[in-house]
Write an enzyme that holds these catalytic residues in place. Structure first.
Site, PDB file in Angstrom:
ATOM      1  CB  SER A 108      49.715 -50.741 -14.421  1.00 16.35           C
ATOM      2  OG  SER A 108      49.442 -49.639 -15.246  1.00 16.35           O
ATOM      3  CG  ASP A 279      45.725 -47.022 -15.498  1.00 17.19           C
ATOM      4  OD1 ASP A 279      45.616 -46.021 -14.753  1.00 17.19           O
ATOM      5  OD2 ASP A 279      46.828 -47.517 -15.768  1.00 17.19           O
ATOM      6  CG  ASP A 281      48.236 -47.640 -11.677  1.00 16.42           C
ATOM      7  OD1 ASP A 281      47.625 -47.692 -12.753  1.00 16.42           O
ATOM      8  OD2 ASP A 281      49.472 -47.528 -11.617  1.00 16.42           O
ATOM      9  CG  ASP A 283      49.813 -45.139 -14.100  1.00 23.25           C
ATOM     10  OD1 ASP A 283      48.826 -45.676 -14.646  1.00 23.25           O
ATOM     11  OD2 ASP A 283      50.904 -45.710 -13.943  1.00 23.25           O
TER      12      ASP A 283
END
Length: 519
Positions: A108, A279, A281, A283
């Site tokens: 993340s 960010d 990834d 999400d």
């Protein structure tokens, strides 16, 4: 300590030790997941199907391919994205492809030295405590008592050469035990998000600057913004290319001002209206908007209540607000949520921190045949979901909704900050802040114990000079929520504080909110 598997899967600094992320840890974790899947779906004639994705982190593709290879060796069918993809696309793919589980190789928004291994259930949501515990037991059984460090040493000693791993992957690909996830799935993911558009066309010539922060969001975010009619779109060139070193933002978290600095500079150059930053990834999404003569970052709570107000008012006006609408947020998100929702007759559900709990609540609505009652979900850490098409936060769909919202208010001569001031005037001005303390998990537990002891022994405890008038301790479970190491304090003069350890990093987090005035 060896890495432990929890509801967030595994996340750690990369390295060769058993408490770090490496091929040995990936292999052992995957063997446990495969064992869990085989036993859970033993009564079905087909092999368990497991979808895999990865983002721009170092070793992401290598870890993802080793995950697929290990699943195939362990009697599962692996479906893998051929290139990096947003985490919400993986969550969508699990349901769309009728998979039994999903695995995403991502850390993340953590610093560049991290990587992680996140598992999704058949509903496309992050796994909850019960499933995590079962998978953890299966991992221990599958390892045969070997630590991840021992497995990694055997790999380095020649037991499994990298060339063998590549040949195995290609052989399983030919045999059909591993299959590529087709481009059609990403298109279906974007189409699903587009199903929750609020405007047929943008009308204000909105000027947008976007940065993927060297992550996986570029293709999907540009595609969806172009589709809805964002014509004046600038991508921050220094941060467009995927790069696991994150050279321009060592901490690629859109909550951090440092991660937004370069994007804001481009906003000033382009005289833009808003900045969007996803960010690694994709999400979470951070937002900055023009405020007088400069650009200021909106907090996750501020974007959350702006979107909540916009989505509810727009859907009410269009006549598409369902009969029993539901909004889901977390116990650390702003209390302004209830005030806005009350105006529209919307029920608010509060969960523990973490979008997996929001996804779990959406799944419960689905089981009751009321999935479409869900309007919006958000958490203060810049995670948003504008419809039930996935079971995790989605920065791609959120970018679309934020642009539609900014365009609607710009068409009326307002910035996002001006609309926020209108909401404060109507519902009351809330101010929120967060303090983060870098601290080891062991010391964190000691501090939480000391606070609990102080609360129980002395109800006249103070926080920053204000008396604690009541508190909730979620350690044994409360308000229908599962046990969690969280303390919630109410202070005199209408203030609230929530204290909790981070679930993914060695940090203690303190969330503070004050009501400065009411309308």
């Amino acid at each position: 300590m060896d890495l432990t598997f929890g509801t967030g899967g595994l996340r750690a600094v990369m390295g060769n030790a058993s408490h770090q992320m490496n091929l040995g840890v990936i292999r052992e974790a995957t063997r446990g997941v495969a064992l869990y899947a085989r036993e859970k779906y033993a009564d079905t004639k087909d092999k368990p199907r497991i979808a895999i994705a990865y983002d721009s982190r170092h070793q992401g593709e290598t870890f993802a391919r080793e995950t697929a290879r290990t699943l195939a060796l362990e009697g599962c069918k692996a479906l893998i994205f051929p290139k990096l993809a947003p985490t919400p696309a993986l969550a969508f793919a699990v349901r769309y492809l009728n998979c039994d589980l999903g695995i995403c190789i991502t850390a993340s928004h953590n610093p560049p030295e991290y990587n992680g291994y996140k598992v999704y259930g058949p509903d496309g949501g992050q796994i909850t405590e019960q499933m995590a515990e079962k998978i953890s037991v299966c991992m221990q059984r599958a390892s045969g008592g070997r630590t991840a460090e021992e497995v990694e040493r055997s790999f380095q000693g020649g037991e499994e050469k990298p060339s063998m791993l590549k040949l195995d992957f290609e052989r399983f690909l030919r045999l059909g035990e591993i299959a590529w996830i087709e481009e059609e799935v990403l298109k279906a993911f974007l189409k699903a998000a587009l199903g929750y558009r609020t405007r047929r066309a943008l009308t204000s010539n909105l000027k947008v600057v976007y940065t993927p922060l060297h992550g996986a969001g570029l293709s999907c975010v540009i595609s969806i913004l172009r589709f809805i009619g964002v014509r004046d779109l600038t991508v921050v060139p220094e941060q467009a290319r995927p790069d696991g070193s994150f050279p321009t933002c060592p901490y690629p978290n859109p909550e951090e001002p440092g991660a937004m600095r370069l994007g804001i500079q481009w906003c000033e150059k382009q005289e833009a209206d808003i900045l969007l930053a996803t960010d690694p990834d994709s999400d979470r999404v951070g937002v900055a908007a023009r405020k007088d003569d400069c650009f200021c970052i909106l907090s996750g709570n501020q974007v959350g209540i702006l979107l909540l107000d916009y989505l509810l008012s727009t859907r009410k006006q269009a006549g598409t607000l369902p009969a029993r609408p539901v909004v889901i947020t977390t116990i650390v998100s702003t209390a302004l949520t209830e005030r806005i929702a009350r105006d529209y007759g919307v029920r608010v559900i509060r969960t523990l921190t973490g979008f997996k709990y929001i996804g779990e609540q959406i799944h419960r609505l689905e089981e009751q045949g009321e999935e479409e009652q869900f309007i919006f979900g958000f958490e203060e850490s810049c995670g948003y979901l504008i419809g039930p098409y996935v079971r995790d936060k989605d920065a791609v769909g959120a970018c679309m909704a934020i642009c539609e919202m900014a365009d609607a208010w710009k068409a009326q001569g307002k910035t996002l900050w001006q609309r926020l001031e209108e909401l404060y005037t109507k519902y009351g001005r809330f101010t929120g802040s967060q303090r983060v303390f870098q601290i080891s998990p062991q010391e964190c537990k000691k501090k939480m114990m000391r606070i609990r002891r102080g609360l129980k022994e002395n109800l006249a405890m103070e926080f920053k000079g204000r008396r604690v008038v009541r508190y909730k301790d979620y350690l044994m479970g409360m308000d229908g929520l599962p046990p969690s190491d969280v303390l919630e304090l109410w202070l005199e003069n209408e203030g609230k504080v929530v204290i909790r350890p981070s679930g993914t990093e060695p940090k203690l987090k303190v969330y503070m909110e004050n009501i400065l005035y009411k309308s």
